[in-house]
Structures are given as C-alpha cells and as structure tokens.
Design a protein around this motif. Sequence first.
Motif, short mmCIF file in Angstrom:
data_model
loop_
_atom_site.label_atom_id
_atom_site.label_comp_id
_atom_site.label_asym_id
_atom_site.label_seq_id
_atom_site.Cartn_x
_atom_site.Cartn_y
_atom_site.Cartn_z
N SER A 11 -4.85 -7.91 -0.56
CA SER A 11 -6.12 -7.51 -1.20
C SER A 11 -5.98 -7.54 -2.71
CB SER A 11 -6.54 -6.11 -0.74
OG SER A 11 -7.71 -5.70 -1.40
N SER A 12 -6.59 -8.54 -3.34
CA SER A 12 -6.54 -8.61 -4.80
C SER A 12 -7.77 -7.97 -5.44
CB SER A 12 -6.46 -10.08 -5.26
OG SER A 12 -7.61 -10.80 -4.82
N HIS A 13 -8.85 -7.92 -4.69
CA HIS A 13 -10.08 -7.32 -5.23
C HIS A 13 -11.03 -7.03 -4.06
CE1 HIS A 13 -11.25 -11.57 -4.81
NE2 HIS A 13 -12.48 -11.09 -4.65
N ARG A 14 -12.13 -6.37 -4.38
CA ARG A 14 -13.19 -6.12 -3.39
C ARG A 14 -14.49 -6.63 -3.97
NH1 ARG A 14 -11.71 0.07 -1.42
NH2 ARG A 14 -9.92 -0.52 -0.14
N THR A 54 -2.51 -5.81 -7.76
CA THR A 54 -2.88 -6.50 -6.52
C THR A 54 -2.06 -5.90 -5.39
OG1 THR A 54 -1.25 -8.24 -6.96
CG2 THR A 54 -3.52 -8.65 -7.65
N GLN A 72 0.83 -1.20 0.00
CA GLN A 72 0.00 0.00 0.00
C GLN A 72 0.86 1.25 0.00
OE1 GLN A 72 -3.48 -0.15 2.42
NE2 GLN A 72 -3.65 2.07 2.61
#
Length: 309
Positions: A263-266, A259, A189
């Motif tokens: 967290s790869s997606h929501r 990615t 991040q």
Amino acid sequence: MSIYRPKTTVEQWRILQAVVDFGGYAHAAEQLNKSQSSLNHAVAKLQQVLGVQLLEVRGRKAYLTDIGEVMLRRSRQLTQTVTELEQLADNLHFGWEPEVRLAVEMVCNRSPLLPIFADFNRESRGSRLIIDDTVLTGTLEQIVEQSADVVITHHLPKGVLGEPFAEFRMELVCHPQHELAKLPQPIKQSDLLNHLQVVIRDTASKPSETSGWLKAEQRWTVSHFDEALRLIKSGLGFCWLPTYMSEESVTRGELTRLTIDGSSHRSGLLYLVLPKGEKTGPCAKLLADKLLESRSSNLSPEVLAGSLS
C-alpha cells in the motif's frame, strides 16, 4: 418600557442617497421618477427632524457636509438591511430556503470550491451557507438523517445514489527525522505498532474510528487535518493526510512519504449527494448544480466519461 419611535423614514434616506449619487436634485428626480420639489421637501424634512445639516447647496449642486458624510454612510447600511429583509420575505414566500447546509468530507480539497461559492453567493438571494466539515461515519450520518442539504462524501450508504464529483488521494507521512523514515521502504505494517499514529476524529454522534487506523499501540485523535499536519511536522508520529495538504510540505522536505508493503497510497472517488431527494429546496439545488458544473476540473477524463454515460 417606552418604545422608541423613529423620526425618519427609510424613503427619506433613500432620497438623500439618490441626491448624492446622481449629483443633485434634478438628476435624482429623473432617476426616481419624482418631482424635484418632493425630493427637496423630503431632504429638508429629514434635516429638520434630525436637527443637523446634511447637505449644502452651492450653485446648482448639493454637497454633503461633514455630518452628512457620516450619516449617509450609516444610512446605506440601513437601506441595505431593509432591502435584504424584504428580499428574504419574498424568497420565503416562494419556497426559497433561508439557509443551506453543505457537509464536506475533510479529504475533499476546498480550494477549487472557492470560485463556486463566490458564484453561488451572487445568486443565492441572501440565503446563508453553512459548511460542515465531516469525517467517516459523521458524513454518512448527515446523509441518513438528512441533516444536510448537500453532501460531498467518499462513501455512499446502501440505497443512496450520488454523482461522482471529485477524486481524492491520501498518503502516509511523517517527519524526515522520524524513526519510520529511516527504515528501508516499503515498511511492514508491524513496524508501525510501536509508533504514535495521529487520526482524525469521526464527526458522528456515535463514531466508529476504524477506517485509516493502522493498529498502532499509541493513537492521538485530533479534530482536523490542520492540527494533524502541525503535529506530524513537529516530529510527532505518522498520519494519513490528503495529498493536497501534504504535497507542498513533502516538496519542501518538511515531511516524507512512507510506503507500507502492499500500500503506497489510498485513493477514491468523492460523490455529491442530495440527502433530501425530491424535497431538496431550490437554493440547495442551485448550489448542487454549480458544484456539478465544475466537476470536469476535479475528475479524470475516464471517470468523468463514465459518470456522464
């Protein structure tokens, strides 16, 4: 100021239309349950007060003149408007709403909704449908303030019930030549801090644009995902986009997925809410019922089974 007084009546125009549509005075008289002489008189009177010839009789059949073609076409608009006006009065008398407001979270894919809207239009009795695009707390505001009749939202306010309607998925994307795309994946991040993030404006009157923000130092705010997609495809920044918008561009190589570590997606559920509860009008209920009838194509079997149990 003088008031214009029409020389013709709606009934005269309807009779003219019937004579043309049914191929003559005799067949039109049968369909309208009127005498043939009364139809002849009505059309003759119409031509007399207008001062133009609309029909000419050849043999036993009546044909439109060139002027009649133009006048007939315009008259259909008139009679349709009168019909809709009378229908609207009838609807209002029996509590049918003149308009229905649907608020839809922008992460919801609209394409599957189009056949539902077409079906609703056929049964809506002329009621207007107003569709509002909403984001974040703007969607919650529509529910809490009951400013919409039907709401599709990814978050339910405390104490509000909703029916699972569809699933959504979002992914972080950027241009393939963007610096972030060249980093080993998954990125941290902290790698995002010095890059431009494009976010969607919260539609609430008192917005709270915190959801989805990755603490980037630079942030551009746009009003719709379409604008965000254009910016990202041009090479500017990164953004969370619904997969229904990003998938095709990723496949064509115009975007690349990022990615983040952990967290790869929501993803999540969208719910259908009737903010006005028991005060929801019959037309809004019709729309909600039609939307819920379609949800088997929007939900996985597991989620659908849970929502129906």
